[in-house]
Design a protein around this motif. Sequence first.
Motif, PDB file in Angstrom:
ATOM      1  N   GLN A 105      14.852   5.798   1.548  1.00 57.96           N
ATOM      2  CA  GLN A 105      15.460   4.354   1.370  1.00 57.96           C
ATOM      3  C   GLN A 105      13.950   3.582   1.132  1.00 57.96           C
ATOM      4  N   ILE A 106      12.960   3.971   1.460  1.00 59.88           N
ATOM      5  CA  ILE A 106      11.755   3.300   1.205  1.00 59.88           C
ATOM      6  C   ILE A 106      11.536   2.803  -0.306  1.00 59.88           C
ATOM      7  N   LEU A 107      12.071   3.555  -1.169  1.00 52.94           N
ATOM      8  CA  LEU A 107      12.015   3.513  -2.753  1.00 52.94           C
ATOM      9  C   LEU A 107      12.593   2.008  -2.794  1.00 52.94           C
ATOM     10  N   GLN A 108      13.410   1.537  -2.024  1.00 50.27           N
ATOM     11  CA  GLN A 108      14.406   0.028  -2.424  1.00 50.27           C
ATOM     12  C   GLN A 108      13.261  -0.940  -1.944  1.00 50.27           C
ATOM     13  N   ARG A 109      12.051  -0.784  -1.132  1.00 47.28           N
ATOM     14  CA  ARG A 109      11.341  -1.837  -0.788  1.00 47.28           C
ATOM     15  C   ARG A 109      10.286  -2.099  -2.150  1.00 47.28           C
ATOM     16  N   PRO A 110       9.967  -3.562  -2.052  1.00 51.43           N
ATOM     17  CA  PRO A 110       8.999  -4.007  -3.287  1.00 51.43           C
ATOM     18  C   PRO A 110       7.783  -3.290  -3.170  1.00 51.43           C
ATOM     19  N   ASP A 111       7.458  -3.105  -1.699  1.00 53.76           N
ATOM     20  CA  ASP A 111       5.869  -2.544  -1.417  1.00 53.76           C
ATOM     21  C   ASP A 111       5.991  -1.299  -1.240  1.00 53.76           C
ATOM     22  N   ALA A 112       6.769  -0.290  -1.692  1.00 50.41           N
ATOM     23  CA  ALA A 112       6.792   1.128  -1.363  1.00 50.41           C
ATOM     24  C   ALA A 112       5.492   1.871  -1.700  1.00 50.41           C
ATOM     25  N   VAL A 113       4.847   1.420  -2.674  1.00 51.32           N
ATOM     26  CA  VAL A 113       3.503   1.797  -2.875  1.00 51.32           C
ATOM     27  C   VAL A 113       2.441   1.114  -2.097  1.00 51.32           C
ATOM     28  N   LYS A 114       2.050   1.704  -0.897  1.00 42.75           N
ATOM     29  CA  LYS A 114       1.155   0.988  -0.217  1.00 42.75           C
ATOM     30  C   LYS A 114       0.238   1.665   0.506  1.00 42.75           C
ATOM     31  N   GLY A 115      -0.928   1.295   0.738  1.00 45.28           N
ATOM     32  CA  GLY A 115      -2.022   2.117   1.459  1.00 45.28           C
ATOM     33  C   GLY A 115      -2.584   3.526   1.045  1.00 45.28           C
ATOM     34  N   MET A 116      -1.935   4.529   1.824  1.00 46.20           N
ATOM     35  CA  MET A 116      -2.446   5.994   1.349  1.00 46.20           C
ATOM     36  C   MET A 116      -1.821   6.448   0.179  1.00 46.20           C
ATOM     37  N   LEU A 117      -0.620   5.917  -0.037  1.00 45.80           N
ATOM     38  CA  LEU A 117       0.279   6.240  -1.010  1.00 45.80           C
ATOM     39  C   LEU A 117      -0.251   6.040  -2.735  1.00 45.80           C
ATOM     40  N   ARG A 118      -1.094   4.960  -2.454  1.00 44.17           N
ATOM     41  CA  ARG A 118      -2.076   4.524  -3.703  1.00 44.17           C
ATOM     42  C   ARG A 118      -3.030   5.652  -4.046  1.00 44.17           C
ATOM     43  N   ILE A 119      -3.408   6.452  -3.046  1.00 45.62           N
ATOM     44  CA  ILE A 119      -4.104   7.499  -3.369  1.00 45.62           C
ATOM     45  C   ILE A 119      -3.543   8.702  -3.810  1.00 45.62           C
ATOM     46  N   THR A 120      -2.624   9.026  -3.151  1.00 50.86           N
ATOM     47  CA  THR A 120      -1.628  10.317  -3.231  1.00 50.86           C
ATOM     48  C   THR A 120      -0.274   9.973  -2.706  1.00 50.86           C
ATOM     49  N   ARG A 121       0.732  10.620  -3.280  1.00 47.47           N
ATOM     50  CA  ARG A 121       2.098  10.374  -2.671  1.00 47.47           C
ATOM     51  C   ARG A 121       2.453  11.658  -1.650  1.00 47.47           C
ATOM     52  N   HIS A 122       1.463  12.547  -1.706  1.00 47.37           N
ATOM     53  CA  HIS A 122       1.756  13.584  -0.674  1.00 47.37           C
ATOM     54  C   HIS A 122       0.372  13.698   0.434  1.00 47.37           C
ATOM     55  N   PRO A 123      -0.015  12.727   1.043  1.00 48.04           N
ATOM     56  CA  PRO A 123      -1.237  13.033   2.108  1.00 48.04           C
ATOM     57  C   PRO A 123      -1.315  13.902   2.845  1.00 48.04           C
ATOM     58  N   PHE A 124      -0.015  14.177   3.634  1.00 44.05           N
ATOM     59  CA  PHE A 124      -0.064  15.110   4.507  1.00 44.05           C
ATOM     60  C   PHE A 124      -0.238  16.879   4.030  1.00 44.05           C
ATOM     61  N   LEU A 125       0.308  16.909   2.773  1.00 46.41           N
ATOM     62  CA  LEU A 125       0.279  18.289   2.355  1.00 46.41           C
ATOM     63  C   LEU A 125      -1.192  18.409   1.892  1.00 46.41           C
ATOM     64  N   TRP A 126      -1.734  17.468   0.874  1.00 44.32           N
ATOM     65  CA  TRP A 126      -3.186  17.245   0.646  1.00 44.32           C
ATOM     66  C   TRP A 126      -4.161  17.789   1.835  1.00 44.32           C
ATOM     67  N   PRO A 185      -4.934  13.585  -5.622  1.00 41.28           N
ATOM     68  CA  PRO A 185      -5.519  12.357  -5.012  1.00 41.28           C
ATOM     69  C   PRO A 185      -6.264  11.613  -5.964  1.00 41.28           C
ATOM     70  N   PHE A 186      -6.250  10.453  -5.934  1.00 41.57           N
ATOM     71  CA  PHE A 186      -7.060   9.315  -6.788  1.00 41.57           C
ATOM     72  C   PHE A 186      -6.601   9.441  -8.387  1.00 41.57           C
ATOM     73  N   ALA A 187      -5.833  10.301  -8.634  1.00 39.97           N
ATOM     74  CA  ALA A 187      -5.467  10.229 -10.204  1.00 39.97           C
ATOM     75  C   ALA A 187      -4.988   8.971 -10.664  1.00 39.97           C
ATOM     76  N   ALA A 188      -3.975   8.408  -9.709  1.00 38.27           N
ATOM     77  CA  ALA A 188      -3.456   7.090 -10.214  1.00 38.27           C
ATOM     78  C   ALA A 188      -4.657   6.008 -10.341  1.00 38.27           C
ATOM     79  N   ILE A 189      -5.343   6.042  -9.453  1.00 39.11           N
ATOM     80  CA  ILE A 189      -6.393   4.999  -9.506  1.00 39.11           C
ATOM     81  C   ILE A 189      -7.326   5.305 -10.610  1.00 39.11           C
ATOM     82  N   LEU A 190      -7.663   6.278 -10.733  1.00 34.33           N
ATOM     83  CA  LEU A 190      -8.679   6.725 -12.035  1.00 34.33           C
ATOM     84  C   LEU A 190      -8.008   6.377 -13.189  1.00 34.33           C
ATOM     85  N   SER A 191      -6.496   6.468 -13.315  1.00 40.10           N
ATOM     86  CA  SER A 191      -5.952   6.304 -14.498  1.00 40.10           C
ATOM     87  C   SER A 191      -5.839   4.818 -14.643  1.00 40.10           C
ATOM     88  N   GLY A 192      -5.837   4.065 -13.843  1.00 36.54           N
ATOM     89  CA  GLY A 192      -5.625   2.478 -13.759  1.00 36.54           C
ATOM     90  C   GLY A 192      -4.177   2.097 -13.641  1.00 36.54           C
TER      91      GLY A 192
END
Length: 230
Positions: A105-126, A185-192
């Motif tokens: 349900q977090i996908l419904q939030r306007p700020d779903a992509v926040k904090g660590m999720l900007r780095i990777t959407r799978h921080p625990f597994l990484w 990790p960091f791929a979305a940031i490096l790609s802009g």
Amino acid sequence: MVSLFAAAAAFIVLHLLVSGTVVRDGLVRRLGEGPYMGLFSLASAALLTWMGFAYGAARGDEANLAFWGVTAGGRHLQYVLQLVAVIFVVIGLTTPNPTSVKQEQILQRPDAVKGMLRITRHPFLWGVSLWAAGHLIVNGDVASFLLFGSLLVLALAGTVSIDAKRRRVLGDAWAPFAAQTSNLPFAAILSGRQKLRLGEIGLLRPLASVVAYGALLVLHPYVAGVPALA
């Protein structure tokens, strides 16, 4: 060694051939989401326990050949990797994430992509991946390869499996989130596609990570039987 191999194989089969596949979807339809998750968690915990005891026994097995030893450089690299791993795990577990169980349900939030999720959407597994890789650097024997190698493979495969499951189940609702984030990790940031905003992570989570790292160093001899600092 045979017991460790069997435990690792069973753990891999459970996660790669059941979790995140159409087999899981079928079991959920038959059992329900709650009972399935309960049984899956119980099976995972049982297999992890089996792997832990089997690993302890296998380390003294004459078949446990060592392919590489510990170097000073490898040990120092291991310390750094474990700190980064703990940071990823702690922050990942405490960050709302639509890739986590029951958090779609977090996908419904306007700020779903926040904090660590900007780095990777799978921080625990990484974090788990870095933890396993670090242990392989300083443990070059067959038993360690079976234990940490299987966990490394599963953690990396898990990121792909979860993405596929979310895409299959959530459809169009998943696409915007996936487009704004990255698995690597960091791929979305490096790609802009994202910006690094450490302020969104706050101070409490990193501090908790450092405390957890220190606790693991102290408790390592009691949990693993060998000192982490040597």
